[in-house]
Design a protein around this motif. Structure first.
Motif, short mmCIF file in Angstrom:
data_model
loop_
_atom_site.label_atom_id
_atom_site.label_comp_id
_atom_site.label_asym_id
_atom_site.label_seq_id
_atom_site.Cartn_x
_atom_site.Cartn_y
_atom_site.Cartn_z
N SER A 252 -40.20 -2.36 11.67
CA SER A 252 -39.44 -1.97 10.48
C SER A 252 -39.82 -2.80 9.27
N GLU A 253 -39.49 -2.26 8.12
CA GLU A 253 -39.70 -2.93 6.83
C GLU A 253 -38.48 -2.64 5.96
N LEU A 254 -37.99 -3.63 5.24
CA LEU A 254 -36.80 -3.51 4.42
C LEU A 254 -37.12 -3.82 2.97
N LEU A 255 -36.66 -2.96 2.06
CA LEU A 255 -36.91 -3.16 0.64
C LEU A 255 -35.72 -2.69 -0.18
N PHE A 256 -35.23 -3.56 -1.06
CA PHE A 256 -34.20 -3.16 -2.02
C PHE A 256 -34.91 -2.85 -3.35
N VAL A 257 -34.61 -1.68 -3.89
CA VAL A 257 -35.35 -1.15 -5.03
C VAL A 257 -34.62 -1.50 -6.33
N GLU A 258 -35.23 -2.31 -7.14
CA GLU A 258 -34.63 -2.73 -8.41
C GLU A 258 -34.45 -1.54 -9.35
N GLN A 259 -33.34 -1.57 -10.09
CA GLN A 259 -33.03 -0.53 -11.08
C GLN A 259 -32.91 0.86 -10.45
N ALA A 260 -32.41 0.89 -9.22
CA ALA A 260 -32.20 2.17 -8.53
C ALA A 260 -30.76 2.27 -8.07
N SER A 261 -30.13 3.39 -8.37
CA SER A 261 -28.80 3.68 -7.87
C SER A 261 -28.92 4.25 -6.46
N HIS A 262 -27.84 4.84 -5.96
CA HIS A 262 -27.87 5.49 -4.65
C HIS A 262 -28.96 6.58 -4.63
N ALA A 263 -29.21 7.21 -5.77
CA ALA A 263 -30.24 8.26 -5.86
C ALA A 263 -31.60 7.63 -6.15
N ILE A 264 -32.10 6.87 -5.22
CA ILE A 264 -33.38 6.17 -5.40
C ILE A 264 -34.51 7.16 -5.70
N HIS A 265 -34.45 8.32 -5.07
CA HIS A 265 -35.53 9.32 -5.25
C HIS A 265 -35.59 9.85 -6.67
N LEU A 266 -34.48 9.76 -7.41
CA LEU A 266 -34.47 10.18 -8.81
C LEU A 266 -34.75 9.02 -9.76
N ASP A 267 -34.17 7.85 -9.45
CA ASP A 267 -34.32 6.70 -10.34
C ASP A 267 -35.70 6.04 -10.21
N ARG A 268 -36.16 5.92 -8.97
CA ARG A 268 -37.45 5.25 -8.72
C ARG A 268 -38.25 6.03 -7.69
N PRO A 269 -38.69 7.23 -8.05
CA PRO A 269 -39.40 8.07 -7.07
C PRO A 269 -40.63 7.40 -6.49
N ASN A 270 -41.29 6.56 -7.27
CA ASN A 270 -42.49 5.90 -6.77
C ASN A 270 -42.20 4.99 -5.58
N ALA A 271 -40.99 4.44 -5.53
CA ALA A 271 -40.62 3.60 -4.39
C ALA A 271 -40.56 4.43 -3.11
N VAL A 272 -40.06 5.65 -3.23
CA VAL A 272 -40.01 6.55 -2.07
C VAL A 272 -41.42 6.98 -1.69
N LEU A 273 -42.22 7.33 -2.69
CA LEU A 273 -43.59 7.76 -2.42
C LEU A 273 -44.39 6.65 -1.75
N ASP A 274 -44.24 5.43 -2.22
CA ASP A 274 -44.97 4.31 -1.62
C ASP A 274 -44.53 4.10 -0.17
N ALA A 275 -43.22 4.24 0.08
CA ALA A 275 -42.71 4.06 1.44
C ALA A 275 -43.27 5.12 2.38
N VAL A 276 -43.32 6.35 1.90
CA VAL A 276 -43.85 7.44 2.73
C VAL A 276 -45.32 7.18 3.06
N ARG A 277 -46.09 6.77 2.08
CA ARG A 277 -47.52 6.54 2.31
C ARG A 277 -47.75 5.37 3.27
#
Length: 285
Positions: A252-277
Motif C-alpha cells: 500500500s501507499e498513502l498520500l494526503f492531497v493538498e488543497q483537495a476537499s472530499h472531491a479530490i477527483h474534481l479539485d486535484r484530478p492529477n493526483a487521481v491520475l498519478d495514483a492510477v498510473r
C-alpha cells in the motif's frame, strides 16, 4: 444511461463514484484515462437487479456488468467515498477480478467511530438519520416535485465541465430512484462496514489510499460558520481512519492531497491520475 464503457484500447479500469454521485463528474479524469485504459462505470440505482442490497449488491452488480461487457481480465478499481467501501467489498468478494485498488477519500470500515464523536452542531445538519429521512422523502416524489424541492445547483468545479456534462449532472440529481438507492445504502452501511472489517486485509493487493486536505476542510467549515472544535475533531478522526486504510494491504501507499476537499477527483484530478498510473505499473510487476 445506466453504465458507460469507453470501449477504448487498454486495460480495463472501473470507477465507483460516491453516494449520490455520478460518473459524469469524473469527466476530466476519464478523458485523460481513456487514452490508456478502457474506462467503465455505472449508476447503482439504475442497475438494482439483484435481491442483495448494500455493498454486496454493488459488488455483484459490477461483476455481472463486467461479464455483460465481456471483460475477462482483472480490472483496476477506483472507489471514491462510499464507492470506496463498495470497492473494498468487490476486492474481498471477487479477488480474482481486481488487480489493483485506488481508494479516494474512501469511507472506512470503521466509520462507526465517526458516529461516536460529540458533534452537537454538525450532527444537527448531517447525521445518518437526517440523510435517511431526506432520501426517503425524495424517493417518493415525482421528478418535477423533486426538482422543485431540491433546486439542484452545480458546484464551482462542476460548472467548469462541458455544458452537456453539466446537464447530465443536473438530470442525475433529480431522479427519485437515486434517493431510494441512497436510503438503502445509508440504512446498511454501518453493518456492511462491520462485516467488511471482520473480513480483514486484502493480502498483497496493490493499493493506493488518497485522503483530503484536513486543514482545507476545517477552514472551509469555519467559513460556513461551523465550530472549529467540532470540525477539528471530525477531521482528525477522518484522517486517522484514512491512515488505517493503508493497513489493508502489504503493498500500500498513502498520500494526503493538498488543497483537495472530499472531491479530490474534481479539485486535484492529477493526483487521481498519478495514483492510477502508479497502481497500474505496480500491478504489472
Amino acid at each position: 444511461m445506466s453504465h458507460f464503457d469507453t470501449k477504448t484500447p487498454g486495460r480495463p479500469l472501473v470507477i465507483l463514484p460516491g453516494l449520490g454521485c455520478t460518473y459524469h463528474e469524473w469527466y476530466p479524469v476519464i478523458e485523460s484515462l481513456k487514452q490508456t485504459f478502457r474506462v467503465i462505470s455505472f449508476h447503482r440505482h439504475e442497475l438494482m437487479n439483484t435481491t442483495q442490497t448494500g455493498t454486496v449488491a454493488v459488488a455483484l452488480q459490477l461483476q455481472e456488468l463486467l461479464k455483460t461487457l465481456d471483460v475477462t481480465e482483472p480490472v483496476l478499481l477506483v472507489g471514491h467515498s462510499y464507492g470506496g467501501l463498495c470497492a473494498q467489498q468487490m476486492a474481498h468478494d471477487y479477488p480474482e477480478t481486481v488487480r489493483g485498488l485506488v481508494l479516494v477519500d474512501s469511507t472506512s470500515v470503521r466509520l462507526r467511530q465517526l458516529d461516536s464523536l460529540t458533534l452537537p452542531v454538525l450532527d444537527e445538519l448531517s447525521t445518518d438519520q437526517v440523510w435517511l429521512d431526506k432520501c426517503r422523502s425524495y424517493a417518493e416524489m415525482t421528478r418535477h416535485a423533486l426538482c422543485e424541492a431540491i433546486r439542484p445547483e452545480l458546484t464551482h468545479e462542476q460548472r467548469q465541465l462541458p455544458v452537456s456534462v453539466q446537464r447530465e449532472l443536473l438530470d442525475f440529481q433529480t431522479d427519485p430512484l437515486l434517493y431510494g438507492e441512497m436510503a438503502t445504502a445509508i440504512e446498511q452501511w454501518q453493518n456492511d462496514a462491520v462485516t467488511l472489517e471482520r473480513r480483514g486485509r486484502l493480502a498483497d493487493l496493490p493499493l493506493i489510499v488518497l485522503g483530503r486536505d484536513k486543514e482545507l476542510a476545517v477552514n472551509s467549515g469555519i467559513e460556513e460558520g461551523l465550530p472549529e472544535a467540532e470540525l477539528r475533531l471530525l477531521e482528525d478522526t477522518w484522517k486517522r481512519l484514512i491512515c488505517e486504510q493503508a493497513d489493508l494491504s502489504t503493498q500500500s501507499e498513502l498520500l494526503f492531497v493538498e488543497q483537495a476537499s472530499h472531491a479530490i477527483h474534481l479539485d486535484r484530478p492529477n493526483a487521481v491520475l498519478d495514483a492510477v498510473r502508479r497502481i497500474d505499473e505496480r500491478a504489472n510487476d
